[in-house]
Design a protein around this motif. Structure first.
Motif, mmCIF file in Angstrom:
data_model
loop_
_atom_site.group_PDB
_atom_site.id
_atom_site.type_symbol
_atom_site.label_atom_id
_atom_site.label_comp_id
_atom_site.label_asym_id
_atom_site.label_seq_id
_atom_site.Cartn_x
_atom_site.Cartn_y
_atom_site.Cartn_z
ATOM 1 N N LEU A 101 -18.121 38.828 -4.445
ATOM 2 C CA LEU A 101 -17.585 39.762 -4.682
ATOM 3 C C LEU A 101 -16.169 39.236 -4.979
ATOM 4 O O LEU A 101 -14.938 39.946 -4.993
ATOM 5 C CB LEU A 101 -17.467 40.647 -3.339
ATOM 6 N N HIS A 102 -15.742 37.879 -4.617
ATOM 7 C CA HIS A 102 -14.702 36.754 -5.354
ATOM 8 C C HIS A 102 -13.780 37.618 -4.275
ATOM 9 O O HIS A 102 -12.404 37.179 -5.171
ATOM 10 C CB HIS A 102 -14.331 38.048 -7.043
ATOM 11 N N TYR A 103 -13.596 37.194 -2.998
ATOM 12 C CA TYR A 103 -12.763 36.987 -1.959
ATOM 13 C C TYR A 103 -12.293 35.755 -1.759
ATOM 14 O O TYR A 103 -12.878 34.890 -2.325
ATOM 15 C CB TYR A 103 -13.894 37.644 -0.903
ATOM 16 N N THR A 104 -11.028 36.312 -1.350
ATOM 17 C CA THR A 104 -11.092 33.896 -1.393
ATOM 18 C C THR A 104 -11.597 34.060 0.169
ATOM 19 O O THR A 104 -11.908 35.058 0.626
ATOM 20 C CB THR A 104 -9.101 34.684 -1.330
ATOM 21 N N LYS A 105 -11.560 32.308 0.134
ATOM 22 C CA LYS A 105 -11.844 31.407 1.411
ATOM 23 C C LYS A 105 -10.976 32.196 2.409
ATOM 24 O O LYS A 105 -11.396 32.413 3.818
ATOM 25 C CB LYS A 105 -11.487 30.149 1.009
ATOM 26 N N ASP A 106 -10.042 32.403 2.362
ATOM 27 C CA ASP A 106 -8.633 32.702 3.520
ATOM 28 C C ASP A 106 -9.197 34.742 3.934
ATOM 29 O O ASP A 106 -9.300 35.165 5.094
ATOM 30 C CB ASP A 106 -7.217 33.246 3.106
ATOM 31 N N GLN A 107 -9.577 35.406 2.988
ATOM 32 C CA GLN A 107 -9.720 36.319 3.418
ATOM 33 C C GLN A 107 -11.221 36.556 4.262
ATOM 34 O O GLN A 107 -11.044 37.349 4.600
ATOM 35 C CB GLN A 107 -9.789 37.236 1.390
ATOM 36 N N VAL A 108 -12.177 35.735 4.135
ATOM 37 C CA VAL A 108 -13.408 36.074 4.389
ATOM 38 C C VAL A 108 -13.336 35.514 5.753
ATOM 39 O O VAL A 108 -14.105 35.703 6.751
ATOM 40 C CB VAL A 108 -14.440 34.754 3.430
ATOM 41 N N ALA A 109 -12.105 34.148 5.529
ATOM 42 C CA ALA A 109 -12.079 33.332 7.059
ATOM 43 C C ALA A 109 -11.861 34.524 7.864
ATOM 44 O O ALA A 109 -12.585 34.390 9.446
ATOM 45 C CB ALA A 109 -11.226 32.054 7.094
ATOM 46 N N PHE A 110 -10.577 35.726 7.669
ATOM 47 C CA PHE A 110 -9.874 36.162 8.532
ATOM 48 C C PHE A 110 -11.414 37.677 8.830
ATOM 49 O O PHE A 110 -11.008 37.750 10.376
ATOM 50 C CB PHE A 110 -8.903 36.947 7.838
ATOM 51 N N ALA A 111 -11.715 37.748 8.062
ATOM 52 C CA ALA A 111 -12.251 38.649 8.075
ATOM 53 C C ALA A 111 -13.683 38.488 9.037
ATOM 54 O O ALA A 111 -14.064 39.832 10.120
ATOM 55 C CB ALA A 111 -13.026 39.662 6.793
#
Length: 276
Positions: A91-101
């Motif tokens: 899905l090409h989310y960033t690591k920061d986005q995945v960490a927050f979610a």
């Protein structure tokens, strides 16, 4: 599975059979010692005796209990190891986005799911909550299948409830909102299911072997998922995430079936106890 579940269960059943007929039972205390005897005694006390008590108490119902436990968390456990490759690589989310979610927002939602599971357990009862815990996670797999295919259903859901406006006001774009909604549902569902499972297993174990039986039974929830991860990884590479998520959601029917069978078994046992 044969080595960790069915062979020990067969040994426990045979032990019960022999004990009931006074075959192979020591008439007097045996004081023989030795490394092999000590190892055998530890294995018997840690594995055979607790399973023998469980099989003797539940009889044929132990097969339903084991089937329920083996399949209850299958839909989540089989793909949980692939969550971050799915988020980051596919899905090409960033690591920061995945960490927050997942690590911040997701943990809060898991705590909410656990609280909701405890509330429902007290409010509507044990088996209705356990049944919800079996039904909700497979629906989460369908949500992830939609996320893999572009998130059209999630977008429509967010638009109907005006969550897209709320997300925009909080600075979340449409892609981030899809991820948040999927993780919200998954963590609430798995938190609720986990609470229901702990309460159910606690009601199955005996007071005499509480720790051993609980450890044995709860560890079995990860067995099928762990063994199936190799197959799941190959399936993701071959068929893609969407089809595999739908297939694992369909497999949730097995878990729901075992919950219903266990519900019927316990209800009949309670009815017989009342008549006596």
């Amino acid at each position: 599975m044969a080595a960790t579940v069915f062979v020990p269960l067969i040994v426990a059943s045979v032990a019960n059979h022999l004990k009931a007929r006074a075959l192979g039972v020591l008439a007097i205390e045996d004081h023989a010692h030795g490394p092999s005897r000590t190892i055998a005694n530890h294995i018997y006390a840690a594995l055979v005796t607790p399973l023998a008590e469980l099989a003797g108490r539940l009889r044929a119902g132990v097969l339903v209990v084991l089937g329920f436990i083996l399949t209850y968390a299958f839909c989540y456990n089989i793909w949980s190891s692939f969550a971050f490759p799915f988020y980051l690589d596919y899905l090409h989310y960033t690591k920061d986005q995945v960490a927050f979610a997942s690590k911040i927002f997701g943990i809060i939602m898991t705590m909410f799911g656990i609280s909701l599971g405890g509330y429902l357990f007290l409010r509507i009862g044990r088996f209705p909550t356990v049944l919800l815990g079996a039904m909700l996670p497979p629906l989460g797999n369908l949500l992830y299948a939609d996320l893999a295919d572009g998130g059209h259903v999630i977008d429509a859901f967010a638009h109907v409830l005006m969550l897209d406006r709320l997300g925009g006001a909080l600075g979340a774009d449409a892609r981030m909102l899809r991820l948040l909604l999927a993780i919200v549902y998954e963590n609430i569902a798995t938190g609720l299911a986990g609470t229901a499972f702990v309460a159910y297993v606690s009601s199955v174990v005996s007071k005499r072997y509480t720790a051993i039986q609980y450890a044995l039974l709860s560890s079995l929830t990860f067995l099928v998922g762990t063994l199936g991860r190799g197959v799941a990884g190959e399936a993701f590479d071959t068929y893609g995430y969407g089809p595999v998520f739908r297939a694992t959601a369909l497999a949730g029917v097995v878990s729901v079936s075992f919950v219903l069978m266990e519900w019927v078994r316990v209800s009949r046992a309670e009815a017989r106890a009342v008549k006596k």
